[in-house]
Design an enzyme around this catalytic site. Structure first.
Site, mmCIF file in Angstrom:
data_model
loop_
_atom_site.group_PDB
_atom_site.id
_atom_site.type_symbol
_atom_site.label_atom_id
_atom_site.label_comp_id
_atom_site.label_asym_id
_atom_site.label_seq_id
_atom_site.Cartn_x
_atom_site.Cartn_y
_atom_site.Cartn_z
ATOM 1 N N GLU A 1 -2.877 11.040 3.298
ATOM 2 C CA GLU A 1 -3.942 10.880 4.279
ATOM 3 C C GLU A 1 -3.961 12.152 5.122
ATOM 4 O O GLU A 1 -2.914 12.749 5.375
ATOM 5 C CB GLU A 1 -3.687 9.689 5.203
ATOM 6 N N GLU B 1 0.857 -1.182 0.000
ATOM 7 C CA GLU B 1 0.000 0.000 0.000
ATOM 8 C C GLU B 1 0.893 1.232 0.000
ATOM 9 O O GLU B 1 1.899 1.273 0.712
ATOM 10 C CB GLU B 1 -0.894 0.012 1.241
#
Length: 265
Positions: free
Chosen positions: A147, A142
């Protein structure tokens, strides 16, 4: 440029010489996101988040993809009275949002990823730009290009250790380092090749992952960042994003464009 009202003035530098654009979505056609490029997640998904993902919360309007988080009650068809599993134990979702993933055939190994976007920095919101490989997590890897939660911006890399547990190379940056923030577009760029991955925000390096040597704690038999990754765009509510109860809704995460380049051969 279609739907120019509300579209940011073009201020993105051209990629360095030697890169060719191989895929893009300029979000220049109003309506539903292009089904030839994107598919949706549905329902409760991960991290004990509060939102119910549904396609209705995503629309292309005025040259942008708009992902809208709403305070909206939705009945959970998977509810089971005696269940202890977090998805099944909730009779209702109290929030809705959207999560888009490039179609399974739309994935890349290496490249330059450019995403220009903006979002409100509010308690309980968890917008993200990220990629995942094909297969189980975290074995397939990932990359968190972006974020945001609890006042911080993150850029992370995740892979598996020999025991199958997740191993992280993460970084955190105060939102205040990138002021002014509200209402302003920001440019995330990831450059990824055989040797390294670098993630930048508005030209500033956020994190770097060295692919030329085994990452400490990771399973050396796995090479997730030398295999295709699909791109994801979503805005979660709750979970690591914190408590949204004091935040007014709806809240909108707007993506101006996504552009993918690869090196010329």
């Amino acid at each position: 440029m279609a739907g120019g009202a509300g579209r940011a003035e073009e201020n993105t530098p051209a990629p360095p010489a030697g890169w060719t654009r191989v895929w893009a979505d300029e979000f220049d056609r109003d309506g539903v996101p292009d089904p030839a490029r994107w598919e949706f997640e549905h329902g409760f998904q991960r991290n004990h988040e509060l939102q119910w993902y549904q396609p209705d919360n995503a629309v292309v309007r005025d040259g942008r993809l708009v992902i809208e988080a709403r305070r909206q009650q939705v009945r959970n068809p998977g509810f089971r009275e005696e269940s202890r599993e977090w998805r099944a134990s909730r009779r209702f979702a109290e929030y809705t949002s959207a999560s888009l993933i490039t179609r399974p055939e739309v994935a890349w190994t290496y490249g330059r990823f450019e995403i220009r976007a903006r979002f409100p920095a509010r308690a309980g919101l968890w917008p993200a730009i990220w990629t995942t490989g094909k297969g189980r997590w975290p074995q397939a890897g990932e990359i968190d290009i972006m974020e945001f939660y609890r006042g911080q911006l993150l850029a992370n890399f995740v892979q598996a250790g020999p025991d199958g547990r997740d191993v992280w190379n993460d970084s955190r940056h105060p939102l205040a380092d990138f002021e002014p923030w509200e209402g302003k577009d920001h440019l995330w760029v990831m450059e990824w090749d055989e040797e390294k991955i670098e993630i930048r925000l508005d030209g500033r390096l956020l994190n770097r992952h060295d692919l030329s040597r085994p990452f400490p704690g990771a399973d050396p038999a796995l090479r997730p960042f030398h295999a295709p990754q699909r791109l994801r765009l979503n805005m979660a509510v709750g979970g690591q994003g914190g408590d949204p109860s004091g935040t007014t809704f709806p809240q909108r995460y707007e993506i101006d464009f996504v552009r993918i380049y690869q090196r010329e051969k």
